[in-house]
Design an enzyme around this catalytic site. Structure first.
Site, PDB file in Angstrom:
ATOM      1  N   HIS A  72       3.981  -2.926   3.505  1.00  0.00           N
ATOM      2  CA  HIS A  72       3.493  -1.549   3.418  1.00  0.00           C
ATOM      3  C   HIS A  72       2.651  -1.173   4.621  1.00  0.00           C
ATOM      4  O   HIS A  72       2.509   0.006   4.954  1.00  0.00           O
ATOM      5  CB  HIS A  72       2.672  -1.351   2.138  1.00  0.00           C
ATOM      6  CG  HIS A  72       3.462  -1.560   0.878  1.00  0.00           C
ATOM      7  ND1 HIS A  72       4.579  -0.838   0.576  1.00  0.00           N
ATOM      8  CD2 HIS A  72       3.279  -2.430  -0.141  1.00  0.00           C
ATOM      9  CE1 HIS A  72       5.071  -1.246  -0.597  1.00  0.00           C
ATOM     10  NE2 HIS A  72       4.299  -2.211  -1.042  1.00  0.00           N
ATOM     11  N   HIS A 114      -6.430  -1.731   8.293  1.00  0.00           N
ATOM     12  CA  HIS A 114      -4.975  -1.630   8.386  1.00  0.00           C
ATOM     13  C   HIS A 114      -4.611  -0.255   8.943  1.00  0.00           C
ATOM     14  O   HIS A 114      -5.497   0.573   9.187  1.00  0.00           O
ATOM     15  CB  HIS A 114      -4.336  -1.861   7.008  1.00  0.00           C
ATOM     16  CG  HIS A 114      -4.756  -0.863   5.978  1.00  0.00           C
ATOM     17  ND1 HIS A 114      -5.841  -1.056   5.140  1.00  0.00           N
ATOM     18  CD2 HIS A 114      -4.269   0.358   5.665  1.00  0.00           C
ATOM     19  CE1 HIS A 114      -5.980  -0.004   4.347  1.00  0.00           C
ATOM     20  NE2 HIS A 114      -5.039   0.872   4.646  1.00  0.00           N
ATOM     21  N   HIS A 116      -7.617   2.422   8.760  1.00  0.00           N
ATOM     22  CA  HIS A 116      -8.497   2.436   7.594  1.00  0.00           C
ATOM     23  C   HIS A 116      -9.284   1.135   7.541  1.00  0.00           C
ATOM     24  O   HIS A 116      -8.698   0.049   7.447  1.00  0.00           O
ATOM     25  CB  HIS A 116      -7.694   2.592   6.298  1.00  0.00           C
ATOM     26  CG  HIS A 116      -7.095   3.946   6.128  1.00  0.00           C
ATOM     27  ND1 HIS A 116      -6.118   4.216   5.174  1.00  0.00           N
ATOM     28  CD2 HIS A 116      -7.336   5.117   6.769  1.00  0.00           C
ATOM     29  CE1 HIS A 116      -5.797   5.497   5.251  1.00  0.00           C
ATOM     30  NE2 HIS A 116      -6.514   6.059   6.209  1.00  0.00           N
TER      31      HIS A 116
END
Length: 244
Positions: free
Chosen positions: A84, A109, A128
């Protein structure tokens, strides 16, 4: 709930409370995409909540926002691809102080393109930086990346980009996340959620006003590894205030 919130922020890293969620596949498109996250399992019900992230930051309310105090040490010791995002795991000992409360940096990330927008502007990349206080309350510091000159910190990180889902690579030497932040620490603030399932709310969002630069080649390298856009669509602000 606090334990679950922290486990989710760690992106399901070895948290037994989220064993069920680990078996629920979600994605950024198709039948398991963002518009259906809340329907995939009851544990993802918050994805249909009223205080979700990301948002378009606009309509600001003037507020007396206290300066942030970053106490980051060298600690980015591992980079991984979880399918992801690409995430850097951070060793204990670094924190940011918000309203007198210490939030320890757990990981950072990336999303491409950006998830949040500022005054309607989308950016090619957003970082983030996920923190938690001693009670499990979360704070995310978001940094926007603007296309331009190459970013020297990303250059060293991207040299270790894990190409396949599940890949984990040790970072030697470890990295200091402070080097990825803009020099000017002015920020916007609002209350929101995790941007991935289970979309738990009650997250303190700090969005840095000033972007930092990233080159087109660095953006393309990240996108090639991910193989798809990994940004959740904008969510309604509803009754929330966005402070500056």
């Amino acid at each position: 709930m606090k334990k679950n919130l922290l486990c989710a922020a760690m992106l399901f890293a070895s948290c037994s409370a989220f064993a069920a969620e680990q078996h629920v596949h979600w994605d950024y498109s198709g039948d398991k995409g963002p518009e259906n996250w809340a329907k995939l399992t009851p544990e993802f019900g918050a994805c249909a909540g009223k205080n979700q992230t990301p948002v378009n930051l606009t309509g600001f309310i003037q507020a007396d926002l206290k300066p942030l105090k970053f106490n980051y040490k060298v600690g980015g010791s591992q980079i991984l691809n979880n399918g992801h995002t690409v995430q850097v795991v951070y060793d204990a000992g670094s924190n940011v102080v918000i309203d007198g409360v210490e939030y320890e940096l757990k990981q950072f990330h990336f999303h491409a393109p950006s998830e949040n927008e500022i005054k309607g502007e989308s950016y090619p990349l957003e970082g983030h930086f996920v923190h938690a206080d001693k009670n499990g309350n979360l704070a995310v510091v978001a940094v926007m990346f603007k296309e331009g000159k190459a970013n020297p910190v990303l250059e060293t990180l991207w040299a270790h980009l894990p190409a396949k889902e599940g890949d984990k690579i040790a970072l030697t030497p470890a990295h200091n996340a402070l080097d990825l932040l803009p020099k000017n620490h002015a920020y916007y603030r609002f209350s929101g959620s995790l941007t991935t399932p289970p979309c738990t709310e009650g997250v303190r969002w700090i969005v840095m006003k000033k972007p930092v630069f990233v080159s087109k080649a660095q953006i393309d390298a990240f996108k090639k590894v991910m193989g798809h856009d990994n940004n959740r669509p904008l969510q309604a602000v509803n009754a929330r205030e966005i402070l500056e």
